[in-house]
Design an enzyme around this catalytic site. Structure first.
Site, PDB file in Angstrom:
ATOM      1  N   GLY A 182       1.011  -1.281  -0.013  1.00 23.02           N
ATOM      2  CA  GLY A 182       0.093  -0.078  -0.079  1.00 23.02           C
ATOM      3  C   GLY A 182       1.014   1.180   0.051  1.00 23.02           C
ATOM      4  O   GLY A 182       2.134   1.160   0.368  1.00 23.02           O
ATOM      5  N   CYS A 233       5.272  -5.944   1.697  1.00 17.64           N
ATOM      6  CA  CYS A 233       5.519  -4.672   1.841  1.00 17.64           C
ATOM      7  C   CYS A 233       4.657  -3.914   2.973  1.00 17.64           C
ATOM      8  O   CYS A 233       5.173  -3.982   4.056  1.00 17.64           O
ATOM      9  CB  CYS A 233       5.335  -4.076   0.396  1.00 17.64           C
ATOM     10  SG  CYS A 233       5.976  -2.621   0.024  1.00 17.64           S
ATOM     11  N   TYR A 234       3.951  -3.073   2.443  1.00 20.95           N
ATOM     12  CA  TYR A 234       3.180  -2.278   3.716  1.00 20.95           C
ATOM     13  C   TYR A 234       2.492  -3.277   4.567  1.00 20.95           C
ATOM     14  O   TYR A 234       2.367  -3.054   5.740  1.00 20.95           O
ATOM     15  CB  TYR A 234       2.134  -1.354   2.931  1.00 20.95           C
ATOM     16  CG  TYR A 234       1.354  -0.389   3.945  1.00 20.95           C
ATOM     17  CD1 TYR A 234       1.913   0.791   4.395  1.00 20.95           C
ATOM     18  CD2 TYR A 234       0.258  -0.947   4.626  1.00 20.95           C
ATOM     19  CE1 TYR A 234       1.207   1.430   5.435  1.00 20.95           C
ATOM     20  CE2 TYR A 234      -0.659  -0.377   5.501  1.00 20.95           C
ATOM     21  CZ  TYR A 234      -0.286   0.950   5.950  1.00 20.95           C
ATOM     22  OH  TYR A 234      -0.748   1.735   6.879  1.00 20.95           O
ATOM     23  N   HIS A 278       7.853  -7.520  -3.372  1.00 18.80           N
ATOM     24  CA  HIS A 278       6.359  -7.965  -4.135  1.00 18.80           C
ATOM     25  C   HIS A 278       6.715  -9.305  -4.680  1.00 18.80           C
ATOM     26  O   HIS A 278       7.131  -9.254  -5.827  1.00 18.80           O
ATOM     27  CB  HIS A 278       5.997  -6.921  -4.870  1.00 18.80           C
ATOM     28  CG  HIS A 278       5.552  -5.519  -4.210  1.00 18.80           C
ATOM     29  ND1 HIS A 278       4.136  -5.620  -3.845  1.00 18.80           N
ATOM     30  CD2 HIS A 278       6.072  -4.630  -3.878  1.00 18.80           C
ATOM     31  CE1 HIS A 278       4.026  -4.430  -3.191  1.00 18.80           C
ATOM     32  NE2 HIS A 278       5.162  -3.734  -3.028  1.00 18.80           N
ATOM     33  N   GLU A 293       4.714 -10.908  -6.067  1.00 14.69           N
ATOM     34  CA  GLU A 293       3.495 -11.185  -7.354  1.00 14.69           C
ATOM     35  C   GLU A 293       3.849 -10.719  -8.478  1.00 14.69           C
ATOM     36  O   GLU A 293       3.153 -11.163  -9.400  1.00 14.69           O
ATOM     37  CB  GLU A 293       2.232 -10.701  -6.596  1.00 14.69           C
ATOM     38  CG  GLU A 293       2.080  -9.136  -6.406  1.00 14.69           C
ATOM     39  CD  GLU A 293       2.643  -8.743  -4.845  1.00 14.69           C
ATOM     40  OE1 GLU A 293       3.338  -9.553  -4.567  1.00 14.69           O
ATOM     41  OE2 GLU A 293       2.553  -7.446  -4.523  1.00 14.69           O
ATOM     42  N   ASP A 311     -17.062 -12.696 -23.358  1.00 12.21           N
ATOM     43  CA  ASP A 311     -17.685 -12.704 -22.153  1.00 12.21           C
ATOM     44  C   ASP A 311     -19.078 -12.812 -22.009  1.00 12.21           C
ATOM     45  O   ASP A 311     -19.564 -13.768 -21.193  1.00 12.21           O
ATOM     46  CB  ASP A 311     -17.272 -11.014 -21.186  1.00 12.21           C
ATOM     47  CG  ASP A 311     -15.829 -11.007 -21.129  1.00 12.21           C
ATOM     48  OD1 ASP A 311     -15.240 -12.137 -21.352  1.00 12.21           O
ATOM     49  OD2 ASP A 311     -15.399  -9.738 -21.250  1.00 12.21           O
ATOM     50  N   LYS A 328     -10.352 -12.733 -17.012  1.00 10.30           N
ATOM     51  CA  LYS A 328     -10.209 -13.162 -18.516  1.00 10.30           C
ATOM     52  C   LYS A 328      -9.963 -14.325 -18.955  1.00 10.30           C
ATOM     53  O   LYS A 328     -10.595 -15.035 -19.500  1.00 10.30           O
ATOM     54  CB  LYS A 328      -9.522 -11.881 -19.359  1.00 10.30           C
ATOM     55  CG  LYS A 328      -9.757 -11.990 -20.663  1.00 10.30           C
ATOM     56  CD  LYS A 328     -11.054 -11.236 -21.217  1.00 10.30           C
ATOM     57  CE  LYS A 328     -11.426 -11.132 -22.470  1.00 10.30           C
ATOM     58  NZ  LYS A 328     -12.739 -10.386 -22.648  1.00 10.30           N
TER      59      LYS A 328
END
Ligand code: XMP
Length: 520
Positions: free
Chosen positions: A60, A87-88, A177, A179, A234, A376
Site C-alpha cells: 500500500g 511490503c506495507y 513484491h 506477485e 464474456d 479474463k
C-alpha cells in the site's frame, strides 16, 4: 462476500497497492479461491464470517509511521490463521505485533534488488538454489526492529528485514513484491505459503461451473432473464452458462447495428440459436443506426449516437419479454474489485466506451453476473469447460461501436462494404500464417482519403486503408506486431487485388500510448 463456501478461501486485505490484483492472479493459478477486500471493510466480525484458511496483507502507498494510517483488525492475529504480509503489509504486521518501522534516509528501495539468504525456512523451499534471488522492491519505509517471535530469513541492501517470519504461528512477512513479474521466483513463495496453510487446491473450473449453475438457479427462481449478446467472449460464456442453468427462462438480444464484420451476425445467430437452441432475438437495426450516423464525422458524436441507440433498442426488445426481472452481464472480477483509492479523482475520458450502464436501474432489473469472480483467462477456461468452440473463445476483442470507429470521418455503406472485405482478407492472412493467437487484436481501418494508383494500364483513384495489429496484455498499453516484410507485402497485394475500392495499403506502427488501438 461471495458464497464459494464449499472451498478453502483466502482473504487478501487490500491496503491500496497498485498490484494487489496480481496476488489474486498468482493464487488462482494455484487453484486457490481468494477474495480481495479493502482494509476498511475488514473487521474481526467480517473475518469470522468469511472463515478464510489464511490471510494476505497487500502492499500500500501509506506509511505506518503516520497517525491514522491503515491497519488490520488486531484480533486477526489471535485467530490462529496463517498470515503473509507484503511490503506495507509487512510493516503493518510488525507495527501491530510490537516491532518498529522507520522512515527516513536509507530506508527506501525502488525497483530491482537482490535478497541474500538467511536461516532456512519452509516458506523458502525452492528459493536461493543459486544463491541470491532477484526481487522487486517499492518501499519508502522499512522495518527496523522485529516483532517478538520473528526472525530474519533474508536481507537486501535497503531492507535488513527483507524476509521475516514466525514459523510457530505461521506468520510471514516480506518487504518485496513476490506477485510481480520482476520477482521471477515469486510464485514459489505463494505456493509454499498456501501449502503451509493447508490449502487443497480445489478451485477448478469444473467446480466453478457446478456452483455457478446452482447459484443462478437459486437467484433467478422461475423468473426470466435477458442477456445482451455481442458475440464477444464474456457475453457468450455468460449466456451459455445461464442457459445451462435455466434453459428457456433466458432470452438473448443480439443488436445488429450494421457495423459488424463480414458474416458476423449470421455466425452469432447460428451459433446460439441453432447450436445451443437458445431463445434469441436478432434485432436487425441497421437502418436505424446507419441513418442516425449519416453525415456525422466527429468520433465522440458517433460513439454517443451508437451508445444511446443501443440502449434504446435493447430496452425496446427487453420490454417485450414478459416477466423479465433480471439482466445478465458479463462483468469480470477486475471490474468489481473495490480498490482502495488514495489519490482519488476520476481519470480523464479518452473515449466514451459503449455499454449498457444505467439500464438496470432505468428498467428496474436485477443483475445476474455469473463471471464476477473470474479473470479474463478464467472466463476462457470456463468457456472451454462449457464446450464453446475455440474459434469463439480465442476471438480478438471487438469494440461495441464496431466498424464505426474503424472508419474515421463519415460512415457510408460503400466504405463499410469495402472495409468488411479488406478486414476479412487481412484476418484470413493472419490465420493462414498461424499468427492469430499471438496477436491481441488485428483489424483494418479505411481511411477518409483517396489516392492515385495505376492498375493494368489504367489510373485508379480509390481509398487507402491501414492495417493494425497489436500485442497487449489488457488493452491498456499495446505495441504494434512486428510482421515480416513478406507477410505485409503479400497481404497488401491480396487486399488490392481482391477488394475493389482500395488501391493503397499502409501498416500502422504506433504503440499505445501515444496512440490508441482503435483509430477513433
Ligand atoms: P483503445 O482504442 O481505447 O481500445 O486503445 C482499447 C481496447 O478497447 C476496445 N474498445 C472498446 N470496447 N466498447 C468496447 O466494448 C468501446 O466503446 C470500445 N472502444 C475501444 C478496443 O477495441 C481495444 O480492445
Amino acid at each position: 462476500m461471495t458464497d464459494a463456501h464449499t472451498h478453502d478461501r483466502l482473504l487478501i486485505i487490500d491496503f491500496g497497492s497498485q498490484v494487489t490484483q496480481l496476488i489474486a492472479r498468482r493464487l488462482r493459478e494455484l487453484n486457490v479461491y481468494c477474495e480481495i477486500h479493502p482494509y476498511q471493510s475488514v473487521t474481526a466480525q467480517f473475518v469470522r464470517e468469511m472463515a478464510p484458511r489464511a490471510v494476505i496483507f497487500s502492499g500500500g502507498p501509506d506509511s505506518v509511521t503516520r497517525d491514522g494510517s491503515p491497519r488490520a483488525p488486531q484480533e486477526i492475529f489471535e485467530m490462529g490463521l496463517p498470515i503473509l504480509g507484503i511490503c506495507y503489509g509487512q510493516q503493518v504486521m510488525m507495527t501491530q505485533l510490537g516491532g518498529k518501522v522507520v522512515t527516513g534516509e536509507g530506508t527506501a528501495e525502488f525497483g530491482r534488488a537482490y535478497v541474500e539468504p538467511g536461516a532456512p525456512l519452509p516458506l523458502l523451499e525452492g528459493w536461493f538454489a543459486e544463491g541470491r534471488e532477484q526481487v522487486w522492491m517499492s518501499h519508502g519505509d522499512h522495518v527496523a526492529e522485529l516483532a517478538p517471535g520473528f526472525q530474519v530469513y533474508g536481507t537486501s541492501p535497503g531492507a535488513p528485514f527483507a524476509i521475516t517470519g514466525d514459523p510457530a504461528r505461521n506468520f510471514y512477512a516480506v518487504q518485496f513484491h513476490p506477485e510481480v513479474h520482476h520477482t521471477p521466483n515469486g510464485a514459489k513463495l505463494y505456493e509454499n505459503f498456501v501449502r503451509l496453510a493447508g490449502f487443497s487446491g480445489d478451485w477448478t473450473m469444473g467446480a466453478y461451473r457446478e456452483e455457478a449453475i446452482r447459484k443462478i438457479r437459486h437467484q433467478v427462481g422461475d423468473k426470466r432473464v435477458i442477456c445482451g449478446l455481442s458475440g464477444g467472449v464474456d457475453s457468450s460464456v455468460a449466456a451459455v452458462l445461464i442457459h445451462e442453468a435455466i434453459g428457456d427462462q433466458l432470452t438473448c438480444v443480439f443488436v445488429d447495428h450494421g457495423l459488424l464484420r463480414q458474416g458476423e451476425a449470421e455466425e452469432v445467430v447460428t451459433m446460439f440459436r441453432d447450436n445451443y437452441n437458445m431463445s434469441l432475438i436478432h434485432a436487425d437495426e441497421q437502418e436505424l443506426f446507419l441513418g442516425a450516423l449519416d453525415g456525422q464525422s466527429d468520433p465522440e458524436t458517433k460513439r454517443k449516437i451508437i451508445g444511446k441507440l443501443f440502449i434504446d433498442v435493447f430496452q425496446k426488445h427487453a420490454n417485450e419479454i414478459d416477466g423479465a426481472e433480471f439482466l445478465a452481464q458479463g462483468t469480470l472480477y477486475p471490474d468489481v474489485i473495490e480498490s482502495v483509492s488514495f489519490s482519488g479523482g476520476p481519470s480523464v475520458t479518452i473515449k466514451s466506451h459503449h455499454n449498457v450502464g444505467g439500464l438496470p436501474e432505468k428498467m428496474g432489473l436485477k443483475l445476474v453476473e455469473p463471471l464476477r469472480e473470474l479473470f479474463k483467462d478464467e472466463v476462457r477456461a470456463l468457456g472451454r469447460e462449457l464446450g464453446l468452440p475455440q474459434s469463439f473463445i480465442g476471438r480478438h476483442p471487438f469494440p461495441g461501436p464496431g466498424l464505426a470507429i474503424r472508419c474515421p470521418g463519415e460512415i457510408t455503406r460503400e466504405k463499410l462494404d469495402i472495409l468488411r472485405k479488406a478486414d476479412a482478407v487481412y484476418i484470413d492472412q493472419i490465420r493462414k500464417h498461424g499468427l492469430y493467437d499471438e496477436i491481441w487484436q488485428a483489424f483494418v481501418a479505411i481511411l477518409p482519403v483517396r489516392t492515385v494508383g495505376v492498375m493494368g494500364d489504367g489510373r485508379t483513384y480509390d481509398y487507402a486503408c491501414a492495417l493494425r495489429a497489436v500485442t497487449s496484455v489488457d488493452g491498456m498499453t499495446a505495441d504494434y506486431y512486428p510482421f515480416s516484410h513478406e507477410f505485409l507485402g503479400e497481404t497488401a497485394t491480396r487486399i488490392i487485388n481482391e477488394v475493389r475500392g482500395i488501391n493503397r495499403v499502409t501498416y500502422d506502427i504506433t504503440s499505445k500510448p501515444p496512440g490508441t488501438i482503435e483509430w477513433e
